[in-house]
Design an enzyme around this catalytic site. Structure first.
Site, PDB file in Angstrom:
ATOM      1  N   ALA A  67       0.806  -1.228   0.000  1.00 12.51           N
ATOM      2  CA  ALA A  67       0.000   0.000   0.000  1.00 12.51           C
ATOM      3  C   ALA A  67       0.838   1.278   0.000  1.00 12.51           C
ATOM      4  O   ALA A  67       0.311   2.345   0.265  1.00 12.51           O
ATOM      5  CB  ALA A  67      -0.928  -0.022   1.204  1.00 12.51           C
ATOM      6  N   HIS A 116      -0.747   7.086   3.953  1.00  6.90           N
ATOM      7  CA  HIS A 116       0.596   6.763   4.470  1.00  6.90           C
ATOM      8  C   HIS A 116       1.546   7.871   4.045  1.00  6.90           C
ATOM      9  O   HIS A 116       1.694   8.137   2.847  1.00  6.90           O
ATOM     10  CB  HIS A 116       1.091   5.435   3.898  1.00  6.90           C
ATOM     11  N   ASN A 121       1.412  -3.460   7.831  1.00  9.57           N
ATOM     12  CA  ASN A 121       2.458  -4.269   7.187  1.00  9.57           C
ATOM     13  C   ASN A 121       3.410  -3.383   6.389  1.00  9.57           C
ATOM     14  O   ASN A 121       4.576  -3.729   6.191  1.00  9.57           O
ATOM     15  CB  ASN A 121       1.816  -5.305   6.262  1.00  9.57           C
TER      16      ASN A 121
HETATM   17  N1  LIG Z   1       1.844  -5.576   2.456  1.00 12.14           N
HETATM   18  C1  LIG Z   1       0.886  -4.634   2.449  1.00 12.14           C
HETATM   19  O1  LIG Z   1       1.098  -3.478   2.077  1.00 12.14           O
HETATM   20  C2  LIG Z   1      -0.487  -4.995   2.890  1.00 12.14           C
HETATM   21  C3  LIG Z   1      -0.720  -6.193   3.516  1.00 12.14           C
HETATM   22  N2  LIG Z   1      -1.981  -6.542   3.901  1.00 12.14           N
HETATM   23  C4  LIG Z   1      -2.134  -7.825   4.573  1.00 12.14           C
HETATM   24  O2  LIG Z   1      -2.473  -8.818   3.611  1.00 12.14           O
HETATM   25  C5  LIG Z   1      -3.241  -9.847   4.229  1.00 12.14           C
HETATM   26  C6  LIG Z   1      -4.529 -10.077   3.431  1.00 12.14           C
HETATM   27  O3  LIG Z   1      -5.288  -8.890   3.414  1.00 12.14           O
HETATM   28  P1  LIG Z   1      -6.856  -8.905   3.064  1.00 12.14           P
HETATM   29  O4  LIG Z   1      -7.096  -9.784   1.903  1.00 12.14           O
HETATM   30  O5  LIG Z   1      -7.289  -7.507   3.024  1.00 12.14           O
HETATM   31  O6  LIG Z   1      -7.436  -9.582   4.376  1.00 12.14           O
HETATM   32  P2  LIG Z   1      -8.884 -10.232   4.546  1.00 12.14           P
HETATM   33  O7  LIG Z   1      -9.141 -10.235   6.020  1.00 12.14           O
HETATM   34  O8  LIG Z   1      -9.872  -9.594   3.660  1.00 12.14           O
HETATM   35  O9  LIG Z   1      -8.671 -11.744   4.054  1.00 12.14           O
HETATM   36  C7  LIG Z   1      -7.852 -12.655   4.719  1.00 12.14           C
HETATM   37  C8  LIG Z   1      -8.381 -14.051   4.433  1.00 12.14           C
HETATM   38  O10 LIG Z   1      -7.437 -14.990   4.923  1.00 12.14           O
HETATM   39  C9  LIG Z   1      -8.098 -15.940   5.758  1.00 12.14           C
HETATM   40  N3  LIG Z   1      -7.124 -16.328   6.786  1.00 12.14           N
HETATM   41  C10 LIG Z   1      -6.618 -15.564   7.777  1.00 12.14           C
HETATM   42  N4  LIG Z   1      -5.703 -16.241   8.477  1.00 12.14           N
HETATM   43  C11 LIG Z   1      -5.632 -17.482   7.913  1.00 12.14           C
HETATM   44  C12 LIG Z   1      -4.864 -18.640   8.195  1.00 12.14           C
HETATM   45  N5  LIG Z   1      -3.982 -18.679   9.209  1.00 12.14           N
HETATM   46  N6  LIG Z   1      -5.040 -19.735   7.417  1.00 12.14           N
HETATM   47  C13 LIG Z   1      -5.937 -19.707   6.399  1.00 12.14           C
HETATM   48  N7  LIG Z   1      -6.690 -18.634   6.084  1.00 12.14           N
HETATM   49  C14 LIG Z   1      -6.531 -17.533   6.836  1.00 12.14           C
HETATM   50  C15 LIG Z   1      -9.344 -15.246   6.294  1.00 12.14           C
HETATM   51  O11 LIG Z   1     -10.359 -16.180   6.595  1.00 12.14           O
HETATM   52  C16 LIG Z   1      -9.723 -14.337   5.121  1.00 12.14           C
HETATM   53  O12 LIG Z   1     -10.583 -14.974   4.210  1.00 12.14           O
HETATM   54  C17 LIG Z   1      -3.515  -9.351   5.670  1.00 12.14           C
HETATM   55  O13 LIG Z   1      -2.589  -9.910   6.564  1.00 12.14           O
HETATM   56  C18 LIG Z   1      -3.286  -7.851   5.565  1.00 12.14           C
HETATM   57  O14 LIG Z   1      -2.924  -7.269   6.801  1.00 12.14           O
HETATM   58  C19 LIG Z   1      -3.043  -5.735   3.623  1.00 12.14           C
HETATM   59  C20 LIG Z   1      -2.854  -4.529   2.997  1.00 12.14           C
HETATM   60  C21 LIG Z   1      -1.557  -4.034   2.647  1.00 12.14           C
HETATM   61  O1  LIG Z   2      -3.577  -1.290   2.998  1.00  5.58           O
HETATM   62  C1  LIG Z   2      -3.044  -0.432   3.701  1.00  5.58           C
HETATM   63  O2  LIG Z   2      -3.284   0.800   3.619  1.00  5.58           O
HETATM   64  C2  LIG Z   2      -1.990  -0.808   4.669  1.00  5.58           C
HETATM   65  C3  LIG Z   2      -2.249  -2.030   5.404  1.00  5.58           C
HETATM   66  O3  LIG Z   2      -3.367  -2.424   5.666  1.00  5.58           O
HETATM   67  C4  LIG Z   2      -1.073  -2.770   5.880  1.00  5.58           C
HETATM   68  O4  LIG Z   2       0.048  -2.323   5.632  1.00  5.58           O
HETATM   69  O5  LIG Z   2      -1.259  -3.807   6.512  1.00  5.58           O
END
Ligand SMILES: NC(=O)C1=CN([C@@H]2O[C@H](COP(=O)(O)OP(=O)(O)OC[C@H]3O[C@@H](n4cnc5c(N)ncnc54)[C@H](O)[C@@H]3O)[C@@H](O)[C@H]2O)C=CC1
Ligand SMILES: O=C([O-])CC(=O)C(=O)O
Length: 272
Positions: free
Chosen positions: A125, A222, A192
């Site tokens: 992000a 951010h 993250n």
């Molecule tokens: N690197 C970055 O800039 C960003 C990272 N993220 C991270 O990416 C990941 C995914 O984000 P979203 O799709 O928005 O989340 P979300 O909450 O919409 O989807 C996560 C999915 O993974 C499943 N899940 C969670 N833990 C699990 C496990 N241990 N085993 C199996 N399934 C599991 C949940 O049931 C859900 O369906 C999150 O950890 C979030 O914090 C999100 C935004 C930015």
């Molecule tokens: O999507 C974003 O703005 C940032 C976020 O959730 C993350 O870094 O985990």
């Protein structure tokens, strides 16, 4: 064509799956796992080329795929990364905060070397990681100020220890100020990006993070400031949140898709 497995069928996983299904990413999504059967099923129902739903993460890791996309949670990275690498799969990690735990980072680095596998961390992000990496040896300070609506911060571990109710926040409120290390522990699904900045730059103790809850914002903002011998730069990203998960910005999904296009050989390699 690369065969891909997906761990996590939420906001990001679903969009990635659709990008593969529509041919935007030149890959084949063959296996998926989510501990919510409902989420896996909903995703499969929405796809034209239907992947197999595996019963557990071990079976996902052992499935005949070339790489696994983690879009689940920091806990999933902690619990499953070794299994995935031991099964000789490349992996793309979204829940990068888990890598600020040195023992997990060691598993990833050793696993990559031992099994000759690659781990990809998309820029998520934020923008500007290319610059942070380029100046990493000349950095004096890196700060990140993240502002989100209280509803996007709701459910974070932070609220278990601090007596603030996100529903009662009526004006911009600084919830946290400190190291990136502690920020990703207290807000595992929100910051993250602080882990990405830490890994690219000054590390998780010296990278400073401020988290603000603003009930009037409709963006995930951010602001990054970096300073050192090279000079300084400031970057502000005002992200539209994902409609299905207000914590997650649309840019994070788009960056993951772009990263996959690069891995799957369908885009120019632009930038550092
Ligand atoms: N690197 C970055 O800039 C960003 C990272 N993220 C991270 O990416 C990941 C995914 O984000 P979203 O799709 O928005 O989340 P979300 O909450 O919409 O989807 C996560 C999915 O993974 C499943 N899940 C969670 N833990 C699990 C496990 N241990 N085993 C199996 N399934 C599991 C949940 O049931 C859900 O369906 C999150 O950890 C979030 O914090 C999100 C935004 C930015
Ligand atoms: O999507 C974003 O703005 C940032 C976020 O959730 C993350 O870094 O985990």
């Amino acid at each position: 064509m690369k065969r891909v497995g997906l761990l996590g069928c939420g906001a990001i996983g679903t969009e990635i799956a659709h990008a593969i299904d529509s041919g935007k990413i030149s890959a084949k999504l063959t296996h998926i796992y989510d501990f919510s059967k409902e989420n896996s099923k909903k995703l499969v129902d929405s796809l034209t080329a239907k992947p197999i739903i595996t019963e557990n993460v071990g079976l996902l890791a052992a499935s005949p795929v070339d790489m696994i996309i983690e879009a689940a949670s920091q806990d999933a990275v902690r619990d499953d990364i070794l299994t995935i690498l031991q099964n000789r799969k490349d992996v793309m990690i979204m829940s990068v905060g888990a890598l600020l735990d040195e023992s997990i980072l060691d598993i990833v680095l050793d696993g990559c070397e031992h099994f000759n596998k690659k781990v990809y961390l998309p820029s998520g992000a934020i923008v500007g990681l290319d610059g942070i990496r380029a100046v990493q040896d000349e950095l004096d300070s890196v700060t990140l100020v993240t502002t989100k609506h209280p509803k996007a911060l709701k459910g974070a571990k932070f609220f278990e220890s601090y007596k603030i109710d996100p529903d009662n926040i009526t004006s911009p409120t600084v919830l946290y100020q400190g190291s990136a290390q502690e920020a990703v522990r207290l807000f595992p699904a929100n910051i993250n990006v602080a882990a990405l900045l830490s890994l690219a730059g000054l590390g998780s103790q010296k990278t400073q993070v401020k988290i603000v809850a603003d009930p009037k914002t409709d963006k995930n903002t951010h602001e990054i400031q970096a300073e050192g011998k090279f000079g300084k730069f400031a970057i502000k990203v005002e992200n539209v949140p994902s409609p299905s998960n207000p914590k997650t910005s649309r840019l994070a999904t788009l960056a993951a898709i772009e990263c996959l296009k690069k891995i799957c050989g369908t885009s120019l390699n632009i930038g550092t």
